[in-house]
Design a protein around this motif. Structure first.
Motif, PDB file in Angstrom:
ATOM      1  N   SER A 163       0.841  -1.200   0.000  1.00 51.96           N
ATOM      2  CA  SER A 163       0.000   0.000   0.000  1.00 51.96           C
ATOM      3  C   SER A 163       0.874   1.247   0.000  1.00 51.96           C
ATOM      4  N   ASN A 164       1.663   1.408  -1.060  1.00 50.44           N
ATOM      5  CA  ASN A 164       2.596   2.529  -1.136  1.00 50.44           C
ATOM      6  C   ASN A 164       1.908   3.850  -1.453  1.00 50.44           C
ATOM      7  N   PHE A 165       0.748   3.770  -2.094  1.00 52.13           N
ATOM      8  CA  PHE A 165       0.104   4.978  -2.596  1.00 52.13           C
ATOM      9  C   PHE A 165      -1.231   5.209  -1.896  1.00 52.13           C
ATOM     10  N   HIS A 166      -1.561   6.493  -1.751  1.00 49.74           N
ATOM     11  CA  HIS A 166      -2.881   6.913  -1.291  1.00 49.74           C
ATOM     12  C   HIS A 166      -3.328   8.018  -2.236  1.00 49.74           C
ATOM     13  N   PHE A 167      -4.572   7.963  -2.686  1.00 53.23           N
ATOM     14  CA  PHE A 167      -5.053   8.872  -3.738  1.00 53.23           C
ATOM     15  C   PHE A 167      -4.763  10.334  -3.418  1.00 53.23           C
ATOM     16  N   SER A 168      -5.224  10.808  -2.279  1.00 54.21           N
ATOM     17  CA  SER A 168      -5.091  12.235  -1.953  1.00 54.21           C
ATOM     18  C   SER A 168      -3.637  12.633  -1.741  1.00 54.21           C
ATOM     19  N   ASP A 169      -2.856  11.748  -1.141  1.00 52.33           N
ATOM     20  CA  ASP A 169      -1.439  12.031  -0.929  1.00 52.33           C
ATOM     21  C   ASP A 169      -0.721  12.166  -2.267  1.00 52.33           C
ATOM     22  N   THR A 170      -1.048  11.294  -3.213  1.00 43.37           N
ATOM     23  CA  THR A 170      -0.439  11.350  -4.543  1.00 43.37           C
ATOM     24  C   THR A 170      -0.787  12.655  -5.238  1.00 43.37           C
ATOM     25  N   ILE A 171      -2.063  13.030  -5.204  1.00 41.51           N
ATOM     26  CA  ILE A 171      -2.495  14.289  -5.799  1.00 41.51           C
ATOM     27  C   ILE A 171      -1.774  15.466  -5.140  1.00 41.51           C
ATOM     28  N   ASN A 172      -1.669  15.426  -3.805  1.00 39.26           N
ATOM     29  CA  ASN A 172      -1.054  16.519  -3.070  1.00 39.26           C
ATOM     30  C   ASN A 172       0.424  16.664  -3.397  1.00 39.26           C
ATOM     31  N   SER A 173       1.144  15.557  -3.442  1.00 40.77           N
ATOM     32  CA  SER A 173       2.578  15.614  -3.736  1.00 40.77           C
ATOM     33  C   SER A 173       2.831  16.182  -5.127  1.00 40.77           C
ATOM     34  N   MET A 174       2.065  15.718  -6.103  1.00 39.92           N
ATOM     35  CA  MET A 174       2.253  16.201  -7.466  1.00 39.92           C
ATOM     36  C   MET A 174       1.789  17.652  -7.601  1.00 39.92           C
ATOM     37  N   SER A 175       0.758  18.041  -6.862  1.00 39.66           N
ATOM     38  CA  SER A 175       0.302  19.431  -6.886  1.00 39.66           C
ATOM     39  C   SER A 175       1.383  20.361  -6.356  1.00 39.66           C
ATOM     40  N   LEU A 176       2.071  19.938  -5.287  1.00 42.32           N
ATOM     41  CA  LEU A 176       3.144  20.755  -4.728  1.00 42.32           C
ATOM     42  C   LEU A 176       4.305  20.878  -5.710  1.00 42.32           C
ATOM     43  N   GLY A 177       4.563  19.817  -6.472  1.00 39.35           N
ATOM     44  CA  GLY A 177       5.583  19.899  -7.515  1.00 39.35           C
ATOM     45  C   GLY A 177       5.194  20.884  -8.598  1.00 39.35           C
ATOM     46  N   MET A 178       3.931  20.858  -9.001  1.00 38.45           N
ATOM     47  CA  MET A 178       3.439  21.795 -10.004  1.00 38.45           C
ATOM     48  C   MET A 178       3.501  23.229  -9.497  1.00 38.45           C
ATOM     49  N   LEU A 179       3.081  23.440  -8.248  1.00 37.90           N
ATOM     50  CA  LEU A 179       3.114  24.778  -7.667  1.00 37.90           C
ATOM     51  C   LEU A 179       4.546  25.299  -7.598  1.00 37.90           C
ATOM     52  N   SER A 180       5.483  24.409  -7.296  1.00 34.78           N
ATOM     53  CA  SER A 180       6.895  24.783  -7.253  1.00 34.78           C
ATOM     54  C   SER A 180       7.376  25.263  -8.615  1.00 34.78           C
ATOM     55  N   GLN A 181       6.974  24.580  -9.679  1.00 32.60           N
ATOM     56  CA  GLN A 181       7.374  24.973 -11.022  1.00 32.60           C
ATOM     57  C   GLN A 181       6.712  26.284 -11.436  1.00 32.60           C
ATOM     58  N   ILE A 182       5.474  26.484 -11.014  1.00 30.58           N
ATOM     59  CA  ILE A 182       4.768  27.727 -11.344  1.00 30.58           C
ATOM     60  C   ILE A 182       5.461  28.919 -10.696  1.00 30.58           C
ATOM     61  N   THR A 183       5.795  28.798  -9.412  1.00 27.06           N
ATOM     62  CA  THR A 183       6.458  29.913  -8.721  1.00 27.06           C
ATOM     63  C   THR A 183       7.865  30.149  -9.259  1.00 27.06           C
ATOM     64  N   SER A 184       8.519  29.079  -9.709  1.00 24.05           N
ATOM     65  CA  SER A 184       9.878  29.243 -10.242  1.00 24.05           C
ATOM     66  C   SER A 184       9.875  30.083 -11.513  1.00 24.05           C
ATOM     67  N   ALA A 185       8.734  30.120 -12.206  1.00 26.74           N
ATOM     68  CA  ALA A 185       8.636  30.951 -13.405  1.00 26.74           C
ATOM     69  C   ALA A 185       8.847  32.425 -13.074  1.00 26.74           C
ATOM     70  N   PHE A 186       8.552  32.815 -11.832  1.00 34.55           N
ATOM     71  CA  PHE A 186       8.700  34.206 -11.425  1.00 34.55           C
ATOM     72  C   PHE A 186      10.009  34.449 -10.672  1.00 34.55           C
ATOM     73  N   LEU A 187      10.632  33.388 -10.180  1.00 34.58           N
ATOM     74  CA  LEU A 187      11.857  33.541  -9.397  1.00 34.58           C
ATOM     75  C   LEU A 187      13.121  33.311 -10.213  1.00 34.58           C
TER      76      LEU A 187
END
Length: 417
Positions: free
Chosen positions: A30-54
């Motif tokens: 049971s390595n994966f959990h739906f919401s945790d997976t979505i959250n981890s990838m969302s944080l990666g996306m948010l990181s890339q979005i903010t890096s566009a300005f930094l």
């Protein structure tokens, strides 16, 4: 360049994540959990979005230091690449170690450790504020004269290497574990167990940890427990990025001594001034606690999963065009994506107010496209494109009606045992 490479590599990352999911399922893990997976990838996306300005700010600092203070003019030779990668990895070790030993740096790095699961999506779970101070640690490369193009490429090599070590499906690798950072070595780094705490900081080489006394081997008798010692217990990506900053500011305000108000930013994470610790002590750490995994009905999973994939695809477009559009429209585009990820986090917690926020987001999106005929003031949409946007937003709104009707809003944070 970095965003372009990450964008190109993203399909490969997703494919490897799917393969890991399949293997884990076949092995009964049971390595994966739906919401945790979505959250981890969302944080990666948010990181890339903010890096566009930094990125221009950060790259500009490196370029300025290299231009004005470089000791050597290094050639584009193989030995410079090898030496540059070794020095970068050495500096990364100290940045990473400082990120666990200095509160203000931990406030940024904590994002990467918040997941209570450990899989390849954890590698994508990145901070949005880390680059604000991380550049300081890499200035020696600029002073040595490593060209900025080489620096960016080397940093990508070091970053991409670290993706594969975030898995529980690969065991110990013998001699490899003694020289390089491996899944076994890095699992230890993500542990909250006392015996493993603040160990194995290396990026590519684990030799730095062996050299500076921060290495420990993974032990069968001490099963790794993942997460942080002050668990986030939320899928909110904004909260994930600011929780430690908020805690430091809160304790700094409470401190009566002005020296302590400053020291708290640079002491070890969790440190409190004596007067604050007496009045507002931290909750005791519990190693074996239930994971934060609110129950999410299948209908909610379907909606959240569909919206996540949609935002993921649109984020890819944003990263491809962010340098070609005006700052104002880029900021509006980035804000819209960030708002979508924030709302998605609230929906995976099954919070009723986020249903309303999602409805507003969809209505505003449809209205903007309908009245302007373009996408964030930059990209003219043909009739077919406008129709596609309106169809998706209206279909999503109808789906929200179903979620509203079927929501048991009084149990939105029911936990799994």
């Amino acid at each position: 360049m970095q965003e372009q490479v990450i964008t190109i590599a993203s399909p490969i990352f997703i494919l490897l994540i799917i393969i890991e999911m399949f293997i884990a399922f076949r092995r009964g893990k049971s390595n994966f959990h739906f919401s945790d997976t979505i959250n981890s990838m969302s944080l990666g996306m948010l990181s890339q979005i903010t890096s566009a300005f930094l990125k221009l700010f950060l790259i500009g600092i490196y370029a300025w230091v290299a231009h004005n203070f470089a000791l050597f003019k290094l050639p584009n030779a193989w030995w410079v690449w090898v030496a540059g990668l070794l020095v970068y990895d050495f500096l990364y070790y100290w940045l990473h170690r400082s990120g666990h030993e200095i509160a203000v740096l931990w406030a940024a790095h904590v994002v990467h450790h918040q997941s209570e699961r450990y899989n390849l999506t954890t590698a994508l779970r990145q901070t949005s504020s880390g680059p604000l101070l991380a550049w300081i640690f890499y200035l020696p490369l600029a002073i040595l004269g490593v060209p900025i193009e080489m620096f960016i490429a080397i940093s990508l090599i070091d970053l991409l290497y670290q993706f594969w070590v975030h898995t529980e499906l690969i065991g110990k690798l013998g001699w490899f574990d003694r020289v390089f950072v491996s899944p076994s070595n890095h699992r230890v780094h993500h542990a909250t167990n006392d015996i493993y705490l603040d160990k194995n900081y290396g990026g590519i080489l684990i030799l730095w940890d062996r050299l500076f006394g921060t290495f420990i081997e993974e032990m069968d008798e001490h099963k790794v427990v993942y997460g942080t010692r002050s668990p986030l217990r939320s899928w909110n990506p904004v909260k994930a990025n600011i929780e430690v900053y908020q805690a430091i500011i809160r304790d700094a305000k409470r401190a009566s001594n002005w020296t302590d108000k400053i020291r708290i930013w640079f002491k070890h994470p969790g440190w409190q001034p004596t007067d604050v610790a007496q009045q507002f002590p931290h909750a005791p750490f519990i190693l074996h606690r239930p994971n934060f995994e609110p129950v999410l009905p299948t209908s909610w999973k379907c909606y959240c999963g569909a919206q996540f994939l949609l935002i993921l695809s649109i984020t890819t477009h944003f990263l491809a065009v962010d340098r070609t559009i005006s700052f104002a429209n880029c900021a509006l585009y980035g804000f819209w994506l960030g708002a979508g990820l924030l709302i998605l986090g609230g929906l995976t917690e099954r919070r009723s107010n986020y249903l309303w926020l999602e409805s507003i987001r969809l209505i505003l999106t449809a209205g903007f496209v309908l009245f302007t005929g373009n996408w964030f003031g930059e990209f003219a949409l043909p009739a077919l494109g406008q129709g596609a946007v309106l169809f998706v937003t209206m279909s999503s709104l109808l789906s929200l009606v179903v979620l509203f009707k079927g929501a048991n809003l009084n149990s939105n944070l029911q936990q799994k045992s």
